[in-house]
Design a protein around this motif. Structure first.
Motif, mmCIF file in Angstrom:
data_model
loop_
_atom_site.group_PDB
_atom_site.id
_atom_site.type_symbol
_atom_site.label_atom_id
_atom_site.label_comp_id
_atom_site.label_asym_id
_atom_site.label_seq_id
_atom_site.Cartn_x
_atom_site.Cartn_y
_atom_site.Cartn_z
ATOM 1 N N LEU A 90 0.156 3.975 14.262
ATOM 2 C CA LEU A 90 -0.868 3.369 13.409
ATOM 3 C C LEU A 90 -0.647 3.679 11.928
ATOM 4 O O LEU A 90 -0.765 2.796 11.074
ATOM 5 C CB LEU A 90 -2.254 3.848 13.846
ATOM 6 N N VAL A 91 -0.315 4.932 11.611
ATOM 7 C CA VAL A 91 -0.209 5.310 10.192
ATOM 8 C C VAL A 91 1.025 4.717 9.524
ATOM 9 O O VAL A 91 1.165 4.802 8.299
ATOM 10 C CB VAL A 91 -0.209 6.848 10.012
ATOM 11 N N GLY A 92 1.906 4.090 10.286
ATOM 12 C CA GLY A 92 3.022 3.395 9.663
ATOM 13 C C GLY A 92 2.601 2.132 8.940
ATOM 14 O O GLY A 92 3.306 1.670 8.024
ATOM 15 N N TRP A 93 1.461 1.575 9.286
ATOM 16 C CA TRP A 93 1.057 0.295 8.703
ATOM 17 C C TRP A 93 0.705 0.369 7.219
ATOM 18 O O TRP A 93 1.005 -0.581 6.475
ATOM 19 C CB TRP A 93 -0.080 -0.322 9.519
ATOM 20 N N PRO A 94 0.064 1.432 6.720
ATOM 21 C CA PRO A 94 -0.123 1.512 5.262
ATOM 22 C C PRO A 94 1.201 1.507 4.492
ATOM 23 O O PRO A 94 1.265 0.982 3.373
ATOM 24 C CB PRO A 94 -0.871 2.844 5.074
ATOM 25 N N VAL A 95 2.254 2.080 5.081
ATOM 26 C CA VAL A 95 3.573 2.035 4.437
ATOM 27 C C VAL A 95 4.027 0.587 4.303
ATOM 28 O O VAL A 95 4.514 0.160 3.244
ATOM 29 C CB VAL A 95 4.601 2.844 5.258
ATOM 30 N N VAL A 96 3.848 -0.181 5.371
ATOM 31 C CA VAL A 96 4.212 -1.598 5.333
ATOM 32 C C VAL A 96 3.360 -2.345 4.308
ATOM 33 O O VAL A 96 3.858 -3.153 3.519
ATOM 34 C CB VAL A 96 4.032 -2.239 6.732
ATOM 35 N N LEU A 97 2.052 -2.053 4.308
ATOM 36 C CA LEU A 97 1.120 -2.776 3.442
ATOM 37 C C LEU A 97 1.418 -2.556 1.965
ATOM 38 O O LEU A 97 1.465 -3.507 1.177
ATOM 39 C CB LEU A 97 -0.313 -2.341 3.765
ATOM 40 N N PHE A 98 1.630 -1.300 1.565
ATOM 41 C CA PHE A 98 1.737 -0.980 0.143
ATOM 42 C C PHE A 98 3.167 -1.011 -0.397
ATOM 43 O O PHE A 98 3.368 -1.191 -1.594
ATOM 44 C CB PHE A 98 1.119 0.394 -0.124
ATOM 45 N N LEU A 99 4.170 -0.848 0.471
ATOM 46 C CA LEU A 99 5.547 -0.773 -0.012
ATOM 47 C C LEU A 99 6.386 -2.010 0.303
ATOM 48 O O LEU A 99 7.205 -2.437 -0.518
ATOM 49 C CB LEU A 99 6.258 0.449 0.589
ATOM 50 N N ILE A 100 6.194 -2.589 1.457
ATOM 51 C CA ILE A 100 7.179 -3.516 1.988
ATOM 52 C C ILE A 100 6.749 -4.979 1.961
ATOM 53 O O ILE A 100 7.531 -5.870 1.615
ATOM 54 C CB ILE A 100 7.546 -3.120 3.440
ATOM 55 N N ALA A 101 5.500 -5.279 2.342
ATOM 56 C CA ALA A 101 5.105 -6.650 2.679
ATOM 57 C C ALA A 101 5.376 -7.650 1.563
ATOM 58 O O ALA A 101 6.023 -8.682 1.783
ATOM 59 C CB ALA A 101 3.617 -6.679 3.071
ATOM 60 N N GLU A 102 4.878 -7.382 0.357
ATOM 61 C CA GLU A 102 5.010 -8.377 -0.719
ATOM 62 C C GLU A 102 6.452 -8.552 -1.199
ATOM 63 O O GLU A 102 6.922 -9.696 -1.307
ATOM 64 C CB GLU A 102 4.084 -8.016 -1.879
ATOM 65 N N PRO A 103 7.186 -7.476 -1.526
ATOM 66 C CA PRO A 103 8.582 -7.685 -1.944
ATOM 67 C C PRO A 103 9.420 -8.387 -0.878
ATOM 68 O O PRO A 103 10.278 -9.215 -1.193
ATOM 69 C CB PRO A 103 9.093 -6.262 -2.203
ATOM 70 N N LEU A 104 9.163 -8.059 0.370
ATOM 71 C CA LEU A 104 9.926 -8.675 1.458
ATOM 72 C C LEU A 104 9.702 -10.184 1.492
ATOM 73 O O LEU A 104 10.648 -10.966 1.584
ATOM 74 C CB LEU A 104 9.511 -8.034 2.784
#
Length: 514
Positions: A90-104
């Motif tokens: 579950l706690v991996g999702w904030p990493v995706v939300l704040f670091l990865i989603a938009e640039p990707l």
């Protein structure tokens, strides 16, 4: 325990639900196949998926057999320690939300390698990224196939090997004809079924304990001792716990089949919104699996669960039979099967995209392949992955699926995540650094898994292992970052800085994205 009496015998209710789900998903595939004519439709559903739909599909992709069957099984046989998987995932999702989603979404096209290779040399970067993607997909597929084999054996009384072949054939069919559009809607249907089925089962469990979770935990402690409510049974070494937590948390942001979902929405804002929806749904689901695990421990019993499947993967279906009899077992088993179908379809699509888009189009054909040619290669790759999944599922019979997926997360966290972060945020990142980081993370993880107690002791039954940790992420994640940085600094050129500046606004602001 009445659940044992029907195990391995054909379950008529399960068959009915099974064929209903198959009919629905085949209908979706037929509908999607009529709309899948281009590579953009095959890989990214034509970028027509709404944020809400993508959030459900992300949750469906992520709530795998490891989540439903594996975590419930681990909790039912070991107690509190199973929670480390729920928390880590579950706690991996904030990493995706704040670091990865938009640039990707802003910079990529179909795969995460598009982002890493955007400002670097295409051929070596895409080869390295494809290796990491395929290694992750293979380990993840093993877990899903093992869970599927146990489920169909439970529902139909078929041999495990026959069950694996059936799942492999269904996986090939969905991806081959429907692509990402079919996969997305199969995942949405599966997410709704899984959340509804797990919630109903959890409510029925809690009803037996006055809707008081504390009473459920107290009953588990009274029967099996206070040790089931404290850490240390499943993961006794603190370094093992830290390493496993790192793999689960950072691996989420490196899973190729999850990262592909960000290309199905229209823009970066929609990608971020879909992650927000997915996080809430996944968090709710993981709370349910903890209740299901302790419910199975108290009502079914660890010995009865292990007698059916030594990995504990049938805890939730057995709990369903104990509470609601054969009809409820049939429903929950069919829902779990839908779970596996959706996830293996997403994994097959991610693996096929690595083989076709990254390797065939951008390495072999140097970017000059036609869309029709790429589509044919992608479909051929899907068949190859399906056959490989069947063989691997048979080979790893009896392993706990949550544990197997944790190894896939270790590869994703070490081979994919560091290179992706450095490519997005560090202007000095070079081609040599990217290649060195991804290959070190991928092969270093595979080597240390082989040398760890996971293989040497648990599988090969030796008395000791060369590497002490069961999950190598504590070593391989920092190593992958360090290698990427050191090699980049040693091989730095002004060209790398210039290319970063060229893509920076697009990655972080989306000013020139599609």
């Amino acid at each position: 325990m009445n659940a044992q009496t029907s195990i391995g015998q054909p379950n008529v209710v399960a068959m009915v639900f099974f064929f209903v789900i198959i009919a629905i998903t085949l209908g979706i595939t037929y509908w999607a196949a009529r709309r899948t004519r281009t590579t953009e439709h095959f890989y990214a559903a034509g970028r027509t998926v709404s944020p809400g739909q993508n959030g459900l599909a992300l949750a469906g992709d992520y709530m795998s057999a490891a989540s439903f069957l594996g975590i419930a099984g681990l909790v039912s046989t070991t107690g509190f320690d199973g929670l480390i998987y729920s928390t880590g995932w579950l706690v991996g999702w904030p990493v995706v939300l704040f670091l990865i989603a938009e640039p990707l979404r802003n910079l990529g096209k179909y795969t995460f390698a598009d982002v890493v290779a955007a400002r670097l040399r295409q051929v070596p970067v895409r080869i390295s990224a494809a290796i990491g993607t395929l290694a992750t997909v293979v380990f993840y597929l093993i877990a899903q196939m093992v869970g599927a084999g146990g489920l169909i054996k439970l529902m139909f009384g078929l041999p495990y090997e026959t069950a694996i072949v059936i799942v492999g054939a269904a996986m090939i069919l969905y991806v081959l004809f429907g692509g990402m559009l079919a996969t997305t809607w199969v995942q949405i249907v599966k997410a709704v079924l899984l959340l509804g089925g797990a919630a109903l089962l959890a409510i029925l469990v809690l009803a037996r304990f006055g809707f008081n979770p504390a009473a459920l935990f107290a009953a588990a402690a009274a029967r099996y001792g206070d040790a089931v409510l404290v850490p240390g049974k499943l993961v006794s070494n603190p370094w093992d716990a830290v390493s496993l937590g790192m793999a689960l948390m950072f691996g989420t942001a490196g899973l190729p089949h999850i990262l592909m979902r960000f290309y199905t929405v229209r823009d970066a804002r929609a990608a971020r919104t879909s992650v927000f929806y997915a996080t809430g749904l996944i968090g709710f689901f993981y709370l349910l699996t903890f209740v299901l695990g302790f419910g199975a421990m108290v009502l079914v019993g660890p010995d009865a669960i292990k007698a059916v499947d030594k990995g504990g993967n049938m805890a939730a279906p057995l709990l369903a039979e104990f509470i609601g009899g054969t009809p409820f077992l049939g429903f929950i088993a069919a829902v779990a099967f839908a779970t596996i179908l959706a996830v293996v379809a997403g994994l097959a699509l991610a693996g096929a995209s690595a083989l076709s888009h990254d390797l065939w189009v951008n390495v072999v054909k140097r970017g000059k392949a036609s869309g029709d040619e790429e589509l044919k290669v992608a479909r051929g790759a899907t068949v190859i992955l399906g056959v490989a999944a069947v063989l691997l599922g048979i080979t790893f019979k009896g392993q706990n699926v949550a544990f197997m997926v944790s190894l896939a997360f270790a590869i994703a966290a070490s081979g994919n995540f560091p290179a992706l972060v450095l490519a997005i945020f560090w202007r000095r990142f070079s081609t040599a650094g990217a290649v060195a980081s991804m290959l070190t993370g991928t092969f270093g993880t595979l080597l240390l898994i082989w040398l760890s107690p996971t293989i040497q002791v648990d599988v090969l039954h030796r008395t000791s292992a060369w590497f002490p940790l069961k999950n190598p992420a504590l070593v391989t994640i920092p190593l992958s970052f360090a290698v990427g940085v050191i090699v980049s600094l040693a091989a730095r050129t002004a060209e790398h800085d210039a290319r970063f500046a060229q893509h920076e606004r697009q990655m972080h602001l989306g000013t020139t994205g599609d």
